[in-house]
Scaffold this active site. Structure first.
Site, PDB file in Angstrom:
ATOM      1  CD  GLU A  86      -3.066  -0.679   0.055  1.00 51.70           C
ATOM      2  OE1 GLU A  86      -3.324   0.522  -0.192  1.00 51.70           O
ATOM      3  OE2 GLU A  86      -3.564  -1.627  -0.580  1.00 51.70           O
ATOM      4  CB  SER A 366     -55.991 -20.173  38.665  1.00 51.58           C
ATOM      5  OG  SER A 366     -57.400 -20.157  38.592  1.00 51.58           O
TER       6      SER A 366
END
Length: 797
Positions: A86, A366
């Site tokens: 690079e 319940s």
């Protein structure tokens, strides 16, 4: 004249040049002023990582998927490879490659657009870190050059290289070399070999094209280009280059993130993070979040639900008003009762934004009853305390309320029996005895927070049956039942154990609130009662073959179905219901006319039975390989045999004896004085008098009576039904009074079933008749026969 003209021309040229130069400088100044300040730049965004309890990566939250690593952890081969391919002159230039600029300019001018770059690593850092990478203009290039000079002025070469290696995009969703290393090779960057380093270094030129996932041949070609460049610059030897080139590229992608196994849990954690730290920190800050989720338990929850849907005991239908969201919906949540840690969470079917495990506030039915009995037990009653399960008139005096399942009433029952069979009348009588407000306080202490002002009204007795004005959430129900398993200690539920910043500094540590809300004795007595619900009652489908306790819950019209249960180590709540509160009765048929979700050949009605079955299917998988553990029995708990009709110690005639649990200080000391020798007497049922020899056989019944007090005792079944022509038939009061063996038979209203009482409020019992039947045969001969009949009847007793 010519001389003056020449001077004018020169002056004009100088002026034009000066103006142009001024404009140029002004433009450059304007561009540079618009360039971001990097004086405090500390790197770009990092992904937040969310881990399970065992350290597995569940998901990442990010704007850019990046995991930052310091330069010293990055291999030299990777650093050298990046520099070689690079920016060969990286260590000698000052941010700009001046030889590369004219070459790129000439090429770009020829093409009429930017096609060739002259960016150094430093310029790429500026580009990647601070600019939109899709934007390619001369304006931005000027900014990049300026920023590159600033980076070189403010930071060292190693710092710039570290930032670059952590910023660069390397294909798919990977930013930075660590994320890319995990993505392509399932290993940390510091574990890469030369060949793998070269492959990563070749990606920045065209990340997705050279990706070994997308194009293996192109990736190999590019890797070799990098290796050749490294050899040319002397970073590696020829032998090393050839060896690296000969290596096969093996893509071993990282273990897939597990956000798909627990999407509702992930969003729950994400929302908590955003509330605490803000979205910017969550999506850019590189946090490491350690959660409580158990992936194995979560997978088993997912599997159990999938099986239930496949088998069909939970239907799958679409409702017009709800779009593609399948119904009924469901929720499941598992906690560790000792720590409060959430181990599994399912917020619905699918992946919508509504998390029903924490957001669905639904009626518990319940499943609320344990809070009623807990209030009684902590106040001094015991599982063996007796309550009269007989009808009550409502405020109007024209109807009975509540009614029991299948309109059956059992007379005298213990708290344990009432809870086993989920008897409505018994629960209402208990809340009347101890008060609505006291019951709410118990539930609040145990973790239920959704009560509304109307719930506190003193006559809000429907609360005992789960009739809250707003409802409850599965998370809070699981947390509250966890108090029983945790010996009376409520622990605040939590999902996040620890959070670390991108410097691995702990910035949050969970410290869930703990509070003793029940005594160990109360918790154990309730746990034992709830264990009986599974052994002998409505929760039998949740039996695990090991210590387990829990309670079912079904609301009126079958809009909600619950099962909340626990072992000593885990508590799980399961809820099933439709999002639009629709009755869960499924009558869809196939082309042959058969019910798609048949239950015994008819339509399927979803109730707590399905919730308990799903709970059992899931928990059986969870506990399969776990060691069996037991509920801790406090030292103050003792066993004692009692008469379940009176709740007292049995005598020699007590027909039925049950072993019950008590605190040592409230063990009954009185002995049952109700029961004695029982005689069987023939009764003429048409006159309710003692039968005689003249009574026809078809009117004679045999009743049992206690000798001495002459009280009639069971077993017997007595039906009652209202006779009222002004009421629709389906609204008439009706029911069945089931009297168990040895239980005294209460005298009831034949239309309402309500027991008759004396002036002191005591229940009146049926007694043995004193008179003989005179309706059937009254002649002297018949009287002689009656005397002989009575003689033999007495002898048979």
């Amino acid at each position: 004249m010519r001389k003056n003209r020449k001077q004018y021309i020169i002056s004009a040229i100088i002026l034009i040049f000066a103006l142009g130069f001024g404009v140029f400088l002004g433009a450059i100044t304007w561009i540079l002023q618009a360039t971001p300040d990097i004086s405090n730049y500390k790197g770009s965004y990092e992904a937040t990582l969310i881990y399970s309890a065992d350290g597995q990566l569940l998901t990442k939250l990010f704007k850019e998927n990046r995991i930052y690593v310091p330069l010293e952890r990055i291999p030299d081969d990777l650093k050298n490879a990046i520099v070689a391919i690079e920016d060969t002159n990286f260590y000698v230039h000052h941010g700009i490659d001046f030889w590369g600029i004219p070459r790129a300019l000439i090429t770009n001018i020829k093409e009429g657009k930017i096609v060739q770059g002259f960016s150094t690593i430093t310029m790429q850092l500026a580009e990647n870190a601070l600019f939109n990478q899709q934007e390619r203009t001369y304006y931005r290039k000027i900014q990049e050059i300026y920023l590159a000079l600033q980076f070189e002025r403010l930071y060292t070469k190693p710092e710039i290289l570290e930032m670059y290696l952590n910023e660069i995009f390397l294909g798919h969703s990977a930013y930075g070399v660590e994320t890319a290393s995990l993505q392509y090779f399932d290993k940390h960057v510091w574990e890469l070999d030369l060949s793998q380093c070269a492959l990563l270094a070749g990606l920045p030129k065209a990340p997705n094209y050279y990706s070994p996932i997308n194009n293996l041949d192109a990736a190999k070609f590019r890797r070799n280009v990098v290796l050749n460049r490294m050899l040319e610059l002397g970073y590696i030897t020829k032998e090393e280059a050839e060896k690296a080139k000969s290596e096969e590229i093996v893509v071993k992608q990282s273990t897939p993130e597990k956000d798909n196994i627990a999407p509702y849990f992930i969003r729950y954690v994400r929302d908590q993070l955003i509330d605490r730290f803000g979205a910017q920190m969550v999506y850019r800050g590189g946090l490491k979040v350690y959660t409580t989720l158990d992936p194995d338990m979560q997978e088993k929850a997912n599997t159990s639900i999938k099986e239930a849907l496949t088998v069909g005991y939970i239907p799958s239908v679409k409702r017009e008003k709800l779009g593609d969201t399948l119904q009924p919906q469901l929720a499941l949540i598992t906690l560790d009762p000792a720590t409060g840690a959430i181990r599994a969470m399912i917020g619905g079917r699918g992946n919508d934004q509504f998390n029903r495990s924490i957001q669905a506030v639904r009626q518990p039915g319940s499943a609320f009853k344990p809070f009623v009995y807990t209030t009684a037990v902590k106040t001094g009653d015991s599982p063996g305390t007796v309550i009269n399960d007989m009808p009550l008139l409502d405020k109007s005096g024209e109807n009975i309320w509540p009614t029991n399942f299948q309109d059956e009433y059992r007379g005298y029952v213990t708290y344990r029996t009432a809870l086993i069979h989920s008897i409505n009348v018994a629960a209402v009588k208990v809340i009347k005895k101890f008060g609505v407000e006291n019951t709410i306080k118990t539930a609040l202490d145990m973790g239920i927070t959704t009560f509304q002002k109307p719930d506190y009204e003193s006559d809000h007795y429907s609360l005992a049956l789960g009739g809250l004005n707003k409802g409850v959430t599965p998370l809070e129900m699981a947390s509250a039942y966890g108090v029983f398993a945790n010996q009376g200690i409520h622990v605040e539920p939590f999902a996040i154990t620890k959070i670390m910043d991108n410097k691995d500094q702990t910035i949050y540590q969970s410290h869930p609130h703990k509070e003793i809300v029940l005594s160990e004795e109360t918790s154990y007595l309730m746990t034992d009662m709830l264990s009986s619900v599974i052994k002998y009652g409505t929760g039998w489908r949740a039996d695990l073959g090991r210590p387990v306790a829990g309670k079912t819950g079904t609301t009126n019209q079958y809009t909600d179905a619950w099962f909340v249960g626990f072992t000593p180590d885990l508590v799980t709540a399961v809820w099933i219901g439709e999002d639009n509160l629709q009755e869960m009765v499924y009558t869809q048929r196939n082309e042959q006319g058969q019910y798609l979700y048949s239950e015994n050949g008819g339509p399927r009605t979803i109730s707590s039975s399905e919730a308990a079955q799903l709970w059992g299917d899931y928990m059986k998988k969870v506990v399969k390989d776990r060691q069996v553990t037991y509920f801790n029995v406090p030292a103050d708990i003792v066993q004692k045999e009692i008469d379940p009709v009176t709740g007292l110690l049995p005598n020699q005639y007590t027909p039925k004896v049950e072993t019950e649990l008590f605190r040592s200080e409230n063990v009954p000391t009185r002995v049952d004085s109700l029961h004695g020798p029982v005689q069987t007497v023939k009764i003429d049922k048409t006159t309710n008098q003692l039968a005689t020899a003249g009574c026809p056989d078809d009117v004679i019944v045999e009743n049992n009576y206690i000798t001495g007090n002459n009280i009639r005792v069971g077993p017997v079944t007595i039906n009652f039904k209202e006779n009222n022509q002004n009421k629709p038939v389906n609204e008439l009061i009706k029911g069945t009074y089931i009297v168990d063996t040895g239980e005294p038979v209460q005298k009831i209203d034949p239309e309402t079933g309500v027991p008759q009482r004396d002036s002191s409020g005591n229940v009146i019992y049926e007694l043995k008749p004193d008179e003989k039947c005179t309706t059937h045969g009254g002649t002297p001969q018949s009287n002689l026969i009656n005397n002989i009949w009575n003689f033999f009847q007495q002898q048979s007793q």
